[in-house]
Design a protein around this motif. Structure first.
Motif, mmCIF file in Angstrom:
data_model
loop_
_atom_site.group_PDB
_atom_site.id
_atom_site.type_symbol
_atom_site.label_atom_id
_atom_site.label_comp_id
_atom_site.label_asym_id
_atom_site.label_seq_id
_atom_site.Cartn_x
_atom_site.Cartn_y
_atom_site.Cartn_z
ATOM 1 N N SER A 173 0.818 -1.219 0.000
ATOM 2 C CA SER A 173 0.000 0.000 0.000
ATOM 3 C C SER A 173 0.849 1.265 0.000
ATOM 4 C CB SER A 173 -0.928 0.004 1.220
ATOM 5 O OG SER A 173 -0.176 0.009 2.420
ATOM 6 N N GLU A 174 2.132 1.151 0.342
ATOM 7 C CA GLU A 174 3.007 2.318 0.438
ATOM 8 C C GLU A 174 3.734 2.637 -0.870
ATOM 9 O OE1 GLU A 174 5.444 2.441 4.093
ATOM 10 O OE2 GLU A 174 4.387 0.608 4.669
ATOM 11 N N LYS A 177 -1.468 -5.197 -7.439
ATOM 12 C CA LYS A 177 -2.630 -4.437 -6.968
ATOM 13 C C LYS A 177 -3.850 -4.718 -7.845
ATOM 14 C CE LYS A 177 -0.159 -0.575 -4.777
ATOM 15 N NZ LYS A 177 0.130 0.884 -4.837
ATOM 16 N N THR A 209 -3.731 -5.341 -2.226
ATOM 17 C CA THR A 209 -3.595 -3.902 -1.994
ATOM 18 C C THR A 209 -3.053 -3.541 -0.617
ATOM 19 O OG1 THR A 209 -5.901 -3.798 -1.281
ATOM 20 C CG2 THR A 209 -5.451 -3.371 -3.623
ATOM 21 N N GLU A 210 -2.970 -4.525 0.299
ATOM 22 C CA GLU A 210 -2.445 -4.235 1.636
ATOM 23 C C GLU A 210 -2.000 -5.528 2.306
ATOM 24 O OE1 GLU A 210 -5.519 -2.556 4.033
ATOM 25 O OE2 GLU A 210 -6.922 -4.194 3.652
#
Length: 216
Positions: A155-156, A168, A173-174
């Motif tokens: 996510s970063e 993604k 996504t995380e």
């Protein structure tokens, strides 16, 4: 005081499991690091790869591997601990839709290469997350050896790394740690043993911290 020290020592024993998906040049380095950990680390290392060793796998042959030997079997051979202390479980097969359930680690390290591995990696990550496992993977580790290595949650990352963006797009996504030199095959740079050593070191350290947190 001696009793307190003994109690602390008794806690610092191998615990849990780390799965290593991919036992190539990078995976072997990570596997050897994990085998050598003292006062902690994984009790079980699950090693997954369907490839046989050939003459181009120099790090394997330098360590005594035979051509035609299965890569996970060789990593298991290198682990000379008493199996009650630590063991490598060898799975001489690629992970696909039919055998995802073989992945049982508290931490799953994904270091597969060759072609477009993103769809397979995404399936592995989703399966691991459903089980509550932590995942670590790569998104480009090319470079001559003096690159800055980033490792952070997916996510970063911004949209400059196409491998990250494809993950993604696959729904990751995380809660997935991604390591990269920010150099990809498009940059026409090699993958050097120096880079692989550093990448293996960072992945090992990160996996051990995640394993400890999972088993505290």
């Amino acid at each position: 005081m001696a009793d307190e020290i003994q109690k602390m020592e008794d806690k610092q024993v191998p615990i849990g499991r780390i799965d290593l998906v991919g036992c190539g040049r990078l995976g072997l380095r990570i596997g050897i690091n994990l085998i050598q950990v003292h006062r902690g680390g994984p009790k079980v290392i699950g090693a997954f790869d369907g490839q046989e060793i050939d003459g181009g796998d120099v790090i394997f042959t330098m360590l005594g591997a035979e051509n035609g030997q299965q890569k996970p079997d060789f990593l298991k051979q290198l682990c000379t601990h008493d199996e009650n202390y630590r063991k490598v479980e060898s799975y001489c097969e690629y992970i696909d839709d039919d055998n995802l359930d073989l992945l049982k680690g508290d931490v799953v390290i994904i270091v597969i290469a060759g072609g477009n591995t993103i769809p397979t990696a995404a399936k592995i990550i989703k399966h691991a997350h459903e089980r509550g496992a932590m995942t670590i993977g790569t998104a480009g580790i090319f470079g001559f050896g003096n690159e800055t290595i980033d490792i952070k949650d997916i996510s970063e990352y911004d949209d400059s790394n196409p491998a990250v963006e494809e993950l993604k797009a696959q729904g990751i996504t995380e809660n997935h740690l991604v390591l990269t030199t920010n150099k990809l095959i498009r940059d026409n740079e090699p993958v050097t043993p120096y880079t692989l050593d550093e990448v293996a070191k960072m992945i090992t350290m990160t996996a051990l911290k995640e394993l400890r947190d999972k088993n505290d």
